[in-house]
Design an enzyme around this catalytic site. Structure first.
Site, PDB file in Angstrom:
ATOM      1  N   LYS A  21      -1.545 -12.704  80.750  1.00 10.83           N
ATOM      2  CA  LYS A  21      -1.056 -12.705  79.357  1.00 10.83           C
ATOM      3  C   LYS A  21       0.471 -12.696  79.302  1.00 10.83           C
ATOM      4  O   LYS A  21       1.062 -13.303  78.418  1.00 10.83           O
ATOM      5  CB  LYS A  21      -1.657 -11.529  78.578  1.00 10.83           C
ATOM      6  CG  LYS A  21      -1.012 -10.189  78.848  1.00 10.83           C
ATOM      7  CD  LYS A  21      -1.488  -9.124  77.877  1.00 10.83           C
ATOM      8  CE  LYS A  21      -0.883  -7.761  78.173  1.00 10.83           C
ATOM      9  NZ  LYS A  21       0.528  -7.620  77.910  1.00 10.83           N
ATOM     10  N   LEU A  24       4.409   0.562  85.753  1.00  9.87           N
ATOM     11  CA  LEU A  24       3.403   1.167  86.644  1.00  9.87           C
ATOM     12  C   LEU A  24       2.360   0.136  87.057  1.00  9.87           C
ATOM     13  O   LEU A  24       2.118  -0.842  86.351  1.00  9.87           O
ATOM     14  CB  LEU A  24       2.728   2.363  85.966  1.00  9.87           C
ATOM     15  CG  LEU A  24       1.915   2.142  84.672  1.00  9.87           C
ATOM     16  CD1 LEU A  24       0.532   1.572  84.938  1.00  9.87           C
ATOM     17  CD2 LEU A  24       1.783   3.444  83.929  1.00  9.87           C
ATOM     18  N   LYS A  50      10.886  -6.969  81.348  1.00  9.94           N
ATOM     19  CA  LYS A  50       9.467  -6.755  81.660  1.00  9.94           C
ATOM     20  C   LYS A  50       8.742  -8.098  81.889  1.00  9.94           C
ATOM     21  O   LYS A  50       8.052  -8.284  82.887  1.00  9.94           O
ATOM     22  CB  LYS A  50       8.800  -5.966  80.521  1.00  9.94           C
ATOM     23  CG  LYS A  50       7.313  -5.782  80.661  1.00  9.94           C
ATOM     24  CD  LYS A  50       6.932  -4.947  81.866  1.00  9.94           C
ATOM     25  CE  LYS A  50       5.458  -5.078  82.155  1.00  9.94           C
ATOM     26  NZ  LYS A  50       5.026  -4.334  83.329  1.00  9.94           N
ATOM     27  N   GLY A  52      -4.900 -11.931  88.477  1.00  8.42           N
ATOM     28  CA  GLY A  52      -5.667 -11.639  87.263  1.00  8.42           C
ATOM     29  C   GLY A  52      -5.165 -10.338  86.701  1.00  8.42           C
ATOM     30  O   GLY A  52      -3.985 -10.008  86.852  1.00  8.42           O
ATOM     31  N   CYS A  58      -2.366  -7.775  82.833  1.00 10.25           N
ATOM     32  CA  CYS A  58      -0.956  -8.063  82.515  1.00 10.25           C
ATOM     33  C   CYS A  58      -0.479  -9.458  82.901  1.00 10.25           C
ATOM     34  O   CYS A  58       0.039 -10.188  82.051  1.00 10.25           O
ATOM     35  CB  CYS A  58      -0.059  -7.023  83.162  1.00 10.25           C
ATOM     36  SG  CYS A  58      -0.242  -5.402  82.402  1.00 10.25           S
ATOM     37  N   GLY A  97      -4.928 -14.860  97.955  1.00 13.49           N
ATOM     38  CA  GLY A  97      -6.189 -14.394  97.380  1.00 13.49           C
ATOM     39  C   GLY A  97      -6.709 -15.387  96.365  1.00 13.49           C
ATOM     40  O   GLY A  97      -6.265 -16.544  96.315  1.00 13.49           O
ATOM     41  N   LYS A 135     -12.817   8.192  72.578  1.00 14.18           N
ATOM     42  CA  LYS A 135     -11.886   8.407  73.685  1.00 14.18           C
ATOM     43  C   LYS A 135     -11.205   9.776  73.549  1.00 14.18           C
ATOM     44  O   LYS A 135     -11.126  10.549  74.500  1.00 14.18           O
ATOM     45  CB  LYS A 135     -10.836   7.280  73.639  1.00 14.18           C
ATOM     46  CG  LYS A 135      -9.961   7.194  74.856  1.00 14.18           C
ATOM     47  CD  LYS A 135      -8.946   6.062  74.716  1.00 14.18           C
ATOM     48  CE  LYS A 135      -9.377   4.800  75.418  1.00 14.18           C
ATOM     49  NZ  LYS A 135      -8.325   3.791  75.509  1.00 14.18           N
TER      50      LYS A 135
END
Ligand code: NAD
Length: 407
Positions: A277, A157, A218, A271, A274, A267, A38
């Site tokens: 989990k 984000l 969060k 999924g 984020c 929908g 990467k």
């Protein structure tokens, strides 16, 4: 504006976007990742993920020598005033829903000996309440003389709009236990806050709190969005029975400012990397602290049921009886404008059809490379846009799974 040296550990969707945006804001940033391939790509100007606008910004800031990439922590951490930890926190492999914090703790051990003067160590990864305390403990155990403050700065984000979200955030949440750490983080975000405020007057609130509250904000935010999605999915199921129009129902609801129109699109269930989990992790946090989160428990059940309902719906729509059919899937990623396949509904739905002997042809504008690693080997992938029409002629049913504009 005071330029700071910033190190970002973990150069994935969050780490790379954070690093690029801080460098764009004028800071000197080194993005570190242990994935050599990467980093090699990034050094050549090849961005390993798809995110609108990211490519140009990486190239620009790398060329202008504000953005650096490395696999090594030593120099970058020793020179940095602020060190962000943005490694993955997936669900534990045990399948019990707990967040796997091994990557975060590994970083804590690695950076401990490199803390040579005052630094703020910031958790940007999504982590359970109490993680910052544990990181602090690990660092001090390895390096009792280390002088640093811990902070929590969760990231909000959205993949597909990550740059826009980072540069023009609704809010920046910073949890810290000292004024010094709060101020340092405010200073490094200042160019972003003032730029965003020019355009969007009431946006970019810099919200300071204690570390535990920031960690919880969060999980609570993502879980609340999952509640909204599951709620509208159930209302949609009811609309089908009643022959009411779900689009109008959602629009009529969303016009109420208290409800807002976002996340009211039915929908195949949520999924992505984020929501699943994070909902599971919050449930475990609540369980450990003997507090019931009954709404969230139902959300998990509703989401599983919604995916099963989709499989049934697709089969009914294609009039599947005993004969094997050919399905064309348009869109495989968990949402448009990303190449991220993590926990996409394609991963549940496509294998369920292939298992029953059906044929699946699949296309995605950006996710094919990842999809090939994850979906069953029997899946027939088409890479070219021009092939979509001929593929649709071979198929008895076309499933529009991800709402890419292309389709
Ligand atoms: P990711 O898997 O894309 O990236 C994580 C990176 O960390 C990988 O490149 C990995 O090689 C690297 N890494 C792991 N251990 C390392 C180490 N010891 N040293 C250096 N590099 C190391 O993950 P992501 O999607 O960017 O998510 C990161 C965190 O941000 C998670 O906690 C996630 O929940 C949170 N988050 C993600 C999003 C999103 O949309 N992806 C949004 C908000 C928050």
């Amino acid at each position: 504006m005071k330029k700071e040296n910033i190190a970002i550990i973990g150069t994935g969707y969050v780490g790379l976007v954070t690093g690029v945006c801080f460098s764009q804001a004028g800071h000197n940033v080194t993005c570190i990742d242990k994935d050599q391939a990467k980093i090699n790509k990034l050094k050549k100007g090849i961005v390993p993920i798809y995110e609108p606008g990211l490519d140009e910004m990486v190239k620009k800031n790398f060329k202008e020598k504000r953005l650096f990439f490395s696999t090594r922590l030593e120099k970058a951490v020793a020179n940095a005033k602020v060190v962000f930890v943005a490694v993955g926190t997936p669900s534990s492999r045990r399948g019990d829903g707990y967040a796997d914090l091994s990557y975060v703790y590994e970083v804590a051990k690695e950076i401990a000996p490199l803390i040579n003067n005052y630094k703020v160590i910031v958790n940007k990864s999504t982590v359970p309440v109490g993680t910052a305390d544990e990181v602090k403990r690990i660092i001090l155990e390895k390096n009792p003389k280390a002088v640093f403050d811990m902070a929590s700065n969760p990231e909000f984000l959205k993949e597909g709009a990550a740059i826009e979200d980072f540069m023009k955030p609704d809010r920046i949440v910073v949890g810290a236990s000292t004024n010094k750490a709060h101020k340092l983080l405010k200073d490094i975000y200042e160019p972003i806050i003032s730029e965003a405020k020019k355009e969007l007057k009431d946006k970019a609130a810099f919200f300071t709190t204690d570390i535990k509250s920031a960690e919880l904000i969060k999980y609570a935010s993502n879980s609340f969005l999952a509640v909204k999605i599951s709620f509208i999915n159930e209302i949609s199921n009811l609309c089908e029975q009643l022959k009411a129009n779900i689009d109008d129902v959602a629009k009529g609801m969303g016009l109420d400012k208290r409800i807002a129109p976002y996340f009211l699109k039915p929908g195949p269930g949520y999924g992505g990397s984020c929501f699943p989990k994070d909902v599971s992790a919050l449930l475990r946090i609540a369980q450990e602290n003997e507090t019931a989160l009954r709404i969230l428990e139902s959300v998990v059940e509703v989401n599983i049921a919604q995916k099963a309902r989709m499989i049934k719906k697709i089969k009914t729509g294609a009039k599947v009886n005993r004969k094997a059919k050919t399905f064309l899937f348009l869109g495989l990623t968990f949402k448009p404008e990303t190449d991220d396949m993590r926990d996409s509904s394609a991963i549940t739905i496509i294998p369920a059809l292939i298992e029953k002997g059906h044929k699946v042809i699949a296309h995605d504008p950006k996710g094919i490379k990842e999809a090939k690693k994850i979906l069953p080997k029997e899946t027939i992938f088409i890479d070219k846009e021009e092939e979509i029409y001929s593929a649709s002629k071979k198929a008895q049913a076309v499933v529009l799974l991800t709402e890419w504009d292309l389709y």
